[in-house]
Design an enzyme around this catalytic site. Structure first.
Site, PDB file in Angstrom:
ATOM      1  N   HIS A  28      -0.106  23.163  -0.367  1.00 43.49           N
ATOM      2  CA  HIS A  28      -1.426  22.837  -0.514  1.00 43.49           C
ATOM      3  C   HIS A  28      -2.266  22.879   0.849  1.00 43.49           C
ATOM      4  O   HIS A  28      -2.524  22.234   1.514  1.00 43.49           O
ATOM      5  CB  HIS A  28      -1.627  21.306  -0.601  1.00 43.49           C
ATOM      6  N   SER A 115       4.765  10.474  -2.860  1.00 45.87           N
ATOM      7  CA  SER A 115       4.024   9.620  -3.665  1.00 45.87           C
ATOM      8  C   SER A 115       3.136   8.905  -2.885  1.00 45.87           C
ATOM      9  O   SER A 115       3.342   8.287  -1.808  1.00 45.87           O
ATOM     10  CB  SER A 115       5.108   8.597  -4.138  1.00 45.87           C
ATOM     11  N   ASP A 175      -8.574  10.538   1.472  1.00 40.39           N
ATOM     12  CA  ASP A 175      -9.254   9.878   0.744  1.00 40.39           C
ATOM     13  C   ASP A 175      -9.151   9.536  -0.633  1.00 40.39           C
ATOM     14  O   ASP A 175      -9.201   8.548  -1.221  1.00 40.39           O
ATOM     15  CB  ASP A 175     -10.777  10.228   0.952  1.00 40.39           C
ATOM     16  N   SER A 370      11.053 -21.127  -3.767  1.00 38.33           N
ATOM     17  CA  SER A 370      11.281 -21.109  -5.081  1.00 38.33           C
ATOM     18  C   SER A 370      12.955 -20.375  -4.705  1.00 38.33           C
ATOM     19  O   SER A 370      13.825 -20.946  -5.594  1.00 38.33           O
ATOM     20  CB  SER A 370      10.827 -19.808  -5.964  1.00 38.33           C
ATOM     21  N   GLU A 391       4.341  -6.728  -3.356  1.00 42.67           N
ATOM     22  CA  GLU A 391       5.623  -6.463  -3.323  1.00 42.67           C
ATOM     23  C   GLU A 391       5.432  -5.075  -2.697  1.00 42.67           C
ATOM     24  O   GLU A 391       6.641  -4.780  -2.321  1.00 42.67           O
ATOM     25  CB  GLU A 391       5.909  -6.418  -4.820  1.00 42.67           C
ATOM     26  N   ARG A 498      18.116 -18.997 -11.508  1.00 39.47           N
ATOM     27  CA  ARG A 498      17.431 -19.992 -11.067  1.00 39.47           C
ATOM     28  C   ARG A 498      18.412 -21.470 -11.389  1.00 39.47           C
ATOM     29  O   ARG A 498      18.419 -22.487 -10.760  1.00 39.47           O
ATOM     30  CB  ARG A 498      16.219 -20.235 -11.907  1.00 39.47           C
TER      31      ARG A 498
END
Lengths: 639, 639
Positions: A28, A115, A175, A370, A391, A498
């Site tokens: 590129h 990515s 950008d 939790s 995340e 859980r």
């Protein structure tokens, strides 16, 4: 280094970029050309790095979040004498470490990118790690993270107030990639953490791959965004040496938090047919134009070399060594008597192991109450990082911390790890090690409903290159497996439940990566039925075993707590001597425990991508993986 | 509706929320309480909705992006008489449509939420779709999307300038969830599209689940962020009727783009022990406190009812009907002679089918010149949506468009779809239909390197509930499969290759969902070897077949272009009469074609989560899926 020298370097960079990309017929170049001055000023005036010792704590770090500008990255190190021109000419060819988008095979890249929108989080992880390590190492000096009130506009800021500087992390961004929300997760967290050693360099060249960006090259729009996210922001002409010099000077002496240099540039700058035009993203010049401009840049540059300055001091903490040599000498395990959720045992394990594993860091996406990471936070507040509900950034930061020699454990619900799937699949390309704790999995989560249920997490983690997937069913097993997990390399996933489940093992039971635990039939029979389960369904399997024993049906239950690697030997043996095999799991049918079991007990030959891929031609890569015609023939002809 | 009436309604809402959550022992009452006034003013003064006909074009839409405030959502519809108190009392219990976080089972929710940070993208999709449909339907009226210069601060804005209003989309969001980068992808796109019928309502209650948010309840920080992203922003006290009234009035008459009402609120507002305190996120009151406050709110509200106003006009376009009845009467297929990349055939198919399928929309994440969606953009510019480099938002917007009766096709590299994994797994919970095109997959991508290679995309899509996964190997097959794909429901994945591959079929060859194509052995043999492949490796398999024929080795090749559903019958037959089976695929070994094949030819019984889950107790849900002890026993006892 003065402007004349830098101008020569810029021409030299354009020469090298043009030559390498044109020769291999891809890459590129136009997006490299817009960043040339930005990068030249950074590398040959502001960067403090000893490329011969990239692991040293005292080095600045550079990450090209716009990884498609890889030809620029490699050309910079060629100008600096770190790579030879011959090495550079291997760009994008099979077996060269200079891949189309950087990976760990070129360690000075610091992170695999390509990515888009991942570099800033990783950089924030590095910056946090550097600040912390530097603070620890320099405790005899005054506090290096004191935040001086130094508005970016205040040119009278007195740098001498800070006796030395923590190494900086520079992240070059496009950008176009700022459309990725992950960047704003990183931006919010970096300013919340006041990471003043993190500097983003935004190349505003107005174009993405196929179209104008939403901001249409408006640098002020990016200034407003960064400032709203708590950053210092400096807008400059990205091809003006004077403005760039002043911008870097301000940026490296800004101590109120992270800062962004927002540079208005011209995509393809330097070659008129390219300049500020859409449609040239990954396209080569005509041979005539190529030769003309190659010649031009050669004449302009005179084969100039550049020098990257070394840091003022040498500081090394043997990055990674602490981790490898860590003696896990854990405290005693809690005495579990009544049914206990494996998520609670996981929380207990972190507290217990954190005592001796000093580089253990716990990152949490606002679920600490939790998944019980709040206990770690209470015991070791300085090693607990609240990552809020983000995340992607949590995972990127963890990678940066891992590269700084920390052992990060990231925590959220298994379902929400899908948010970070891209960051997770990229992690092996950076050779990162991160422990991932996904809790609240499966339908047994209950009333909160399907949006919260991890039902595709096993396969998400199975399909990460080089990963380990563990799924304990009992608190003792959880404690032991966490202990094992902390010794591994790569992405390690631990899945917890859980619901409280019965205690079925004790402190002395042994578990290992790649192992399983067999509950032999309660009634004798030469050909039992085998049930394979893990986690919550193991308890259902054991209940079924009891129930069926009453009917004199012989059932063996295998606790397949290590899903990847899986206990091939035990499963094959079971397959051979069982009347039937039943796999039962709290996960969608695709890619979970069932598929993992079938992959070792079936008789199907499976050719797939089993080596970590790299750049090369399609034919070379299909061949390398053994999935071309030749590989198929070989498989069939095998004696 | 005056303030006294609204105050009564607020008390009634608090009564209902407290009662339902406490009774079932879970839910998030404190985050409902902070939004009560915000929602009451919206529902009973500004909303224009006929709840008996939720599909009507003329309705406003409300999405609770903070899906854990579901008790408030259901209580609002109870106050409005849409739900009975008895129905409300089923909250979070097995088989009730009122799940812990909303799903399509309660259609007025408009979208399944609960994974935070998804509502704004979905709302933007609805808003875009409404604007477009409304414009089409109202072409006899003056242009409804004219953008009047009406700065939000200008209280003299003359609403009469706009002859009627396009239905609005209101998205209720939490301050904690704004840490998710996906929101800023949505924010950038919505303002770029000037979606002035999109209104975000941000409940700044200062706390996430476990901790204070990064902004610590600072509303001005959110104002700066939204304004930097091109939104109008109004900061108010979220419990002050006068301020709320003025804010909504401004918001619904603001025509320069999307607008955010940023409301400073108190988490748990109304019950002192809860107010502005951390640690009560999903926790119940003591029985004594519960009874005291239930009594109090009952007395205050006097069982008041509220009325949701209907839209000024009724407008319906039979949403979804156009799609279901669409006659696909496609133009002739291109004549393919030389090797052609399936990505190119995909682009051709979109252009060909777009001619007659008028609700087909193509969304592209800045790869249009790579995956050939640029041809569609050229042919049907008004049905091409550039989504820039923001896959999460692209997927969320597509869902919103799907719910508006459009048929969206989203496009990017297979690798980058991992970014949208969370949005994709959530899509079946909204009952959305989206065609997903993942191109540039596998190692055959070549020089750009592993960051760009989709190597986990097959399994990502296999593990989406109710999905279809197609992987064509030839341009004719691609064209035909795209035609089939557009008729399906749910998430449909089409995987295409960058490399040109030989033409092996013709226009008359038939392909169907769940089918395969068998290349019988070129040499006779009673027990051939079977190679199963798809996409690029099919061509390698055919080459191997030729090669082995020379050695008199009999090989059958199966083109398994439909990976989910898979051609069980053909594969089982092949397994029965083959000496060996070889699966070859350009994908990681976990969860791809190999696992898909094994799932139908193996002899392992597999119990897993095969029904779309819902809220309920752990035991009920394990039982429903047949993965509890009873299900295992049943499987074993089956005759």
């Amino acid at each position: 280094m003065d402007d004349t020298a830098l101008t020569k370097i810029a021409s030299r960079l354009r020469y090298l970029i043009l030559k390498t990309t044109h020769t291999v017929g891809s890459g590129h170049p136009t997006t490299c050309f817009s960043s040339v001055e930005l990068a030249a000023m950074l590398f040959f005036k502001y960067l403090r790095l000893d490329p011969a010792h990239p692991e040293r704590l005292s080095n600045d770090r550079v990450i090209f979040s716009k990884g498609h500008a890889s030809a620029l990255l490699y050309s910079l190190y060629t100008v600096a004498g770190v790579l030879t021109e011959k090495e550079l000419s291997g760009y994008r060819t099979f077996k060269s470490p200079l891949e189309g988008h950087p990976t760990f095979r070129f360690p000075l890249a610091n992170a695999a990118t390509g990515s888009l929108g991942q570099g800033l989080s990783i950089g924030a992880g590095y910056a946090w790690g550097l600040r912390r390590k530097f603070t620890v190492h320099s405790s005899q000096l005054s506090d290096p993270i004191t935040h001086h009130p130094s508005p970016i506009t205040n040119s009278t800021y007195d740098a001498t107030l800070v006796p030395f500087s923590i190494p900086r992390v520079f992240v070059l961004m496009g950008d176009g990639e700022l459309a990725e929300g992950s960047n704003w997760e990183a931006a919010a967290w970096a300013s919340h953490q006041k990471l003043s050693n993190l500097i983003a360099i935004v190349d505003v060249n107005r174009f993405g791959q196929s179209e104008e960006t939403m901001e249409a090259g408006n640098s002020e729009s990016f200034r407003a965004k960064f400032e709203a996210f708590g950053w210092g922001a400096i807008v400059v002409d990205g091809h003006d040496w004077g403005q760039l010099d002043a911008a870097y000077e301000k940026a490296v002496t800004y101590h109120s938090g992270p800062v962004a240099i927002i540079a208005k540039t011209v995509k393809g700058k330097g070659i008129p047919v390219w300049e500020d035009k859409n449609g040239w993203h990954n396209k080569m010049l005509s041979l005539e134009e190529f030769e003309k401009w190659l010649d031009y840049f050669k004449k302009e540059s005179g084969d100039v070399k550049g020098v990257i300055q070394k840091p003022e001091m040498v500081m090394s903490d043997g990055l990674g060594v602490m981790r490898k040599n860590t003696k896990i000498n854990p405290l005693p395990i809690t005495n579990y008597q009544s049914p206990t959720a494996t998520k609670l045992a996981f929380g207990n394990a972190l507290v217990r192991l954190g005592e001796t594993i000093e580089n253990l860091l716990v990152l949490d996406a606002d679920v600490s109450n939790s998944v019980h990471t709040d206990m770690f936070a209470k015991s070791y507040p300085k090693r607990f990082l609240p990552m809020h509900i983000a995340e992607q950034n949590m995972t990127g930061v963890a990678l940066g911390l891992s590269k700084m020699g920390y052992l990060p454990v990231i925590n959220t619900f298994g379902a929400f790890l899908t948010r970070a799937h891209d960051q997770l699949r990229m992690m092996p390309l950076s050779d990162g090690t991160v422990i991932v704790h996904g809790s609240y999995v499966g339908v047994s989560l209950g009333r909160d409903g399907p949006s919260q249920m991890g039902l595709e997490d096993i396969v998400l983690f199975r399909s990460i290159y080089g990963s380990t997937v563990l799924y304990p069913s009992d608190p003792y097993q959880t404690e032991k497996l966490v202990e094992e997990a902390l010794k591994l390399h790569g992405v390690v996933y631990v899945r917890t439940t859980r619901e409280p489940t019965p205690v079925i093992y004790d402190e002395k039971t042994k578990f290992h990566i790649g192992g399983s635990y067999v509950f032999e039939p309660r009634t004798t029979n030469h050909e039992p039925i085998t049930i394979i389960a893990a986690g919550i369904t193991l308890h259902e399997a054991l209940k079924a075993q009891q129930e069926l024993a009453k009917k004199k049906i012989s059932v063996r239950v295998i606790d397949c707590y290590s899903i990847k690697p899986i206990d091939e030997k035990t499963l094959q043996k079971a397959a051979n001597d069982s009347k039937a095999i039943i796999v039962v799991e709290d996960h969608y049918p695709e890619g979970g425990l069932g598929d993992a079991v079938r992959s070792v007990v079936g008789k199907i030959h499976h050719l797939a991508v089993t080596k970590l891929p790299r750049s090369g031609s399609a034919a070379e890569l299909l061949h390398e993986q053994g999935i071309d015609a030749e590989g198929i023939v070989r498989c069939i002809m095998r004696p």
